[in-house]
Design an enzyme around this catalytic site. Structure first.
Site, mmCIF file in Angstrom:
data_model
loop_
_atom_site.group_PDB
_atom_site.id
_atom_site.type_symbol
_atom_site.label_atom_id
_atom_site.label_comp_id
_atom_site.label_asym_id
_atom_site.label_seq_id
_atom_site.Cartn_x
_atom_site.Cartn_y
_atom_site.Cartn_z
ATOM 1 N NE ARG A 175 147.261 -8.207 31.286
ATOM 2 C CZ ARG A 175 147.159 -7.666 30.013
ATOM 3 N NH1 ARG A 175 146.890 -8.686 29.112
ATOM 4 N NH2 ARG A 175 147.724 -6.436 29.516
ATOM 5 C CB CYS A 225 148.859 -4.048 36.766
ATOM 6 S SG CYS A 225 149.570 -2.870 35.762
ATOM 7 C CD GLU A 295 147.147 -7.475 35.278
ATOM 8 O OE1 GLU A 295 146.378 -6.366 35.137
ATOM 9 O OE2 GLU A 295 148.054 -7.778 34.569
HETATM 10 C C1 LIG Z 1 157.906 -5.877 37.049
HETATM 11 C C2 LIG Z 1 156.633 -6.528 36.447
HETATM 12 C C3 LIG Z 1 156.213 -6.205 35.366
HETATM 13 C C4 LIG Z 1 154.895 -6.980 34.691
HETATM 14 N N1 LIG Z 1 154.610 -6.352 33.673
HETATM 15 C C5 LIG Z 1 153.448 -7.153 33.112
HETATM 16 C C6 LIG Z 1 152.793 -6.778 31.815
HETATM 17 O O1 LIG Z 1 153.474 -5.664 31.238
HETATM 18 N N2 LIG Z 1 151.569 -7.354 31.428
HETATM 19 C C7 LIG Z 1 151.196 -8.474 32.106
HETATM 20 O O2 LIG Z 1 150.321 -9.014 31.515
HETATM 21 N N3 LIG Z 1 151.688 -8.858 33.121
HETATM 22 C C8 LIG Z 1 152.868 -8.233 33.587
HETATM 23 N N4 LIG Z 1 153.207 -8.582 34.918
HETATM 24 C C9 LIG Z 1 152.802 -9.899 35.579
HETATM 25 C C10 LIG Z 1 153.371 -11.211 35.384
HETATM 26 O O3 LIG Z 1 154.697 -11.225 35.001
HETATM 27 C C11 LIG Z 1 152.867 -11.846 34.178
HETATM 28 O O4 LIG Z 1 151.274 -12.075 34.492
HETATM 29 C C12 LIG Z 1 153.330 -13.407 33.885
HETATM 30 O O5 LIG Z 1 152.928 -13.663 32.647
HETATM 31 C C13 LIG Z 1 152.942 -14.356 34.871
HETATM 32 O O6 LIG Z 1 153.776 -15.489 34.604
HETATM 33 P P1 LIG Z 1 154.443 -16.354 35.814
HETATM 34 O O7 LIG Z 1 155.101 -17.664 35.385
HETATM 35 O O8 LIG Z 1 155.055 -15.650 36.858
HETATM 36 O O9 LIG Z 1 152.979 -16.880 36.470
HETATM 37 P P2 LIG Z 1 152.841 -17.180 38.054
HETATM 38 O O10 LIG Z 1 152.581 -15.946 38.893
HETATM 39 O O11 LIG Z 1 153.639 -18.125 38.690
HETATM 40 O O12 LIG Z 1 151.271 -17.680 37.740
HETATM 41 C C14 LIG Z 1 150.204 -16.825 37.122
HETATM 42 C C15 LIG Z 1 149.030 -17.720 36.949
HETATM 43 O O13 LIG Z 1 149.252 -18.594 36.050
HETATM 44 C C16 LIG Z 1 149.066 -20.123 36.284
HETATM 45 N N5 LIG Z 1 150.054 -20.885 35.595
HETATM 46 C C17 LIG Z 1 151.072 -20.575 35.593
HETATM 47 N N6 LIG Z 1 151.894 -21.372 34.944
HETATM 48 C C18 LIG Z 1 150.857 -22.432 34.575
HETATM 49 C C19 LIG Z 1 150.827 -23.685 33.740
HETATM 50 N N7 LIG Z 1 151.908 -24.325 33.315
HETATM 51 N N8 LIG Z 1 149.642 -24.250 33.384
HETATM 52 C C20 LIG Z 1 148.262 -23.788 33.989
HETATM 53 N N9 LIG Z 1 148.604 -22.539 34.719
HETATM 54 C C21 LIG Z 1 149.626 -21.767 34.787
HETATM 55 C C22 LIG Z 1 148.966 -19.959 37.831
HETATM 56 O O14 LIG Z 1 148.555 -20.909 38.407
HETATM 57 C C23 LIG Z 1 148.651 -18.598 38.262
HETATM 58 O O15 LIG Z 1 147.051 -18.565 38.211
HETATM 59 C C24 LIG Z 1 154.413 -8.066 35.261
HETATM 60 C C25 LIG Z 1 154.983 -8.442 36.624
HETATM 61 C C26 LIG Z 1 156.383 -7.836 37.347
HETATM 62 C C27 LIG Z 1 156.851 -8.341 38.474
#
Ligand SMILES: Cc1cc2nc3c(=O)[nH]c(=O)nc-3n(C[C@H](O)[C@H](O)[C@H](O)COP(=O)(O)OP(=O)(O)OC[C@H]3O[C@@H](n4cnc5c(N)ncnc54)[C@H](O)[C@@H]3O)c2cc1C
Length: 304
Positions: A175, A225, A295
């Site tokens: 992660r 998570c 996480e």
């Molecule tokens: C139902 C559900 C299931 C999930 N299952 C998983 C799973 O199986 N595995 C897993 O790893 N995660 C999982 N997640 C967590 C999440 O979906 C992932 O971590 C996802 O990749 C986050 O992407 P986001 O665009 O929503 O990021 P955000 O939540 O918007 O941001 C997350 C981080 O990324 C940074 N960030 C975002 N975009 C950029 C960019 N362009 N440049 C630099 N930094 C950036 C942000 O500053 C922040 O620190 C799950 C979440 C949910 C709600």
């Protein structure tokens, strides 16, 4: 930071006092004093540069599916990437290079891969959010993570320069991605290397990845998570065996389906979630002597 006006950055909307809850999957959090919402990659690069010049710090928000935002006013300017999306592909023989803008949804890229029979990204089935967020957190499952498919990354550096990173120059961890371990770098684009396969096999692999998610809550609002797995163990198991399932604080409740998921219900606040997470941590520490690290990412909150 000086108040940015609505037209001060090309291809970028600047808004003030914007509620952030609708931009997160938990649906909680306060108002951003300043939200920058670029519509193009150039707009994103200009906005990032402008914020970097200000030197006051900023927060990049993708799909908001892995972040807990504090209640109340958020002074840190928020740079929202979801308006900067789109992907195109280049055939390179036995592989395909898929170039994505950072706000492209992971789901969208996976649909493109399924439609065309490109393999490699099936592990990401069911992961919400954007490719930028997935890259920054090396998102994945036990079946794979972004590190296995990222070929190159384009960033805006702290000094405002645009830089390309090839796969070998990026450090990956559980992660984590070395490029985004601390603050100010913004992902401007991601290239995935996928393999030419056939549609039926990709569909099958996606189905089996989705089946593996059957144990997760699907009807409630969560952020995936909450805690990382400690080395060699499962945070979900530790939380479950510490009796955390069903614990609640205000509108936040630990899922009965999976103890590492916190669900936000009516009137939930970020403080409810933080308090509940602290309670879960304390139970695991008391029962097993293990400290669970977040996480999820936080904005405007101190993680103890
Ligand atoms: C139902 C559900 C299931 C999930 N299952 C998983 C799973 O199986 N595995 C897993 O790893 N995660 C999982 N997640 C967590 C999440 O979906 C992932 O971590 C996802 O990749 C986050 O992407 P986001 O665009 O929503 O990021 P955000 O939540 O918007 O941001 C997350 C981080 O990324 C940074 N960030 C975002 N975009 C950029 C960019 N362009 N440049 C630099 N930094 C950036 C942000 O500053 C922040 O620190 C799950 C979440 C949910 C709600």
């Amino acid at each position: 930071m000086a108040r940015l006006s609505a037209h001060s950055i090309p291809d970028c909307e600047v808004r003030h006092n914007v509620p952030l809850a609708p931009y997160t999957t938990w649906g909680v959090g306060g108002c951003a004093k300043t939200l920058l919402a670029p519509r193009t990659a150039d707009g994103l690069a200009c906005a990032a540069r402008r914020l970097q010049d200000e030197g006051a710090g900023f927060y990049v928000l993708g799909g908001g599916s892995n972040v807990l935002i504090a209640d109340g006013a958020i002074e840190t300017p928020v740079l929202l990437t979801t308006g900067v999306s789109g992907a195109d592909a280049a055939d390179c023989g036995d592989c395909v290079l898929v170039h994505c803008l950072p706000g492209t949804s992971v789901k969208g890229v996976l649909s493109m891969a399924v439609k065309n029979g490109w393999g490699g990204l099936e592990f990401a089935a069911g992961i919400p959010g954007t490719v930028g967020g997935a890259l920054a957190g090396n998102s994945g499952t036990s079946a794979g993570s972004m590190s296995s498919v990222v070929e190159a990354v384009r960033t805006v550096e702290e000094n405002g320069a645009v830089r390309e990173w090839k796969e070998g120059s990026i450090g990956w961890g559980y992660r984590s991605c070395s490029l985004f371990n601390e603050g100010r770098r913004v992902a401007l684009g991601v290239t995935f290397r996928l393999v030419q396969s056939d549609r039926a096999s990709v569909v099958q692999a996606v189905k089996s990845a989705m089946k593996g998610r059957g144990y997760q809550p699907s009807a409630s609002r969560t952020a995936g998570c909450v805690f990382k797995n400690p080395e060699g163990d499962s945070a979900g198991r530790l939380l479950d065996e510490s009796g955390c399932k069903g614990l609640s604080v205000g509108g936040a409740r630990v899922s009965y389906a999976h103890a590492n998921f916190i669900e936000s219900m009516a009137d939930c606040t970020a403080s409810d979630i933080m308090e509940l997470a602290a309670m879960c941590r304390a139970r695991v520490r008391d029962a097993f002597g293990v400290f669970l690290a977040f996480e999820i990412k936080t904005l405007g909150l101190a993680d103890s």
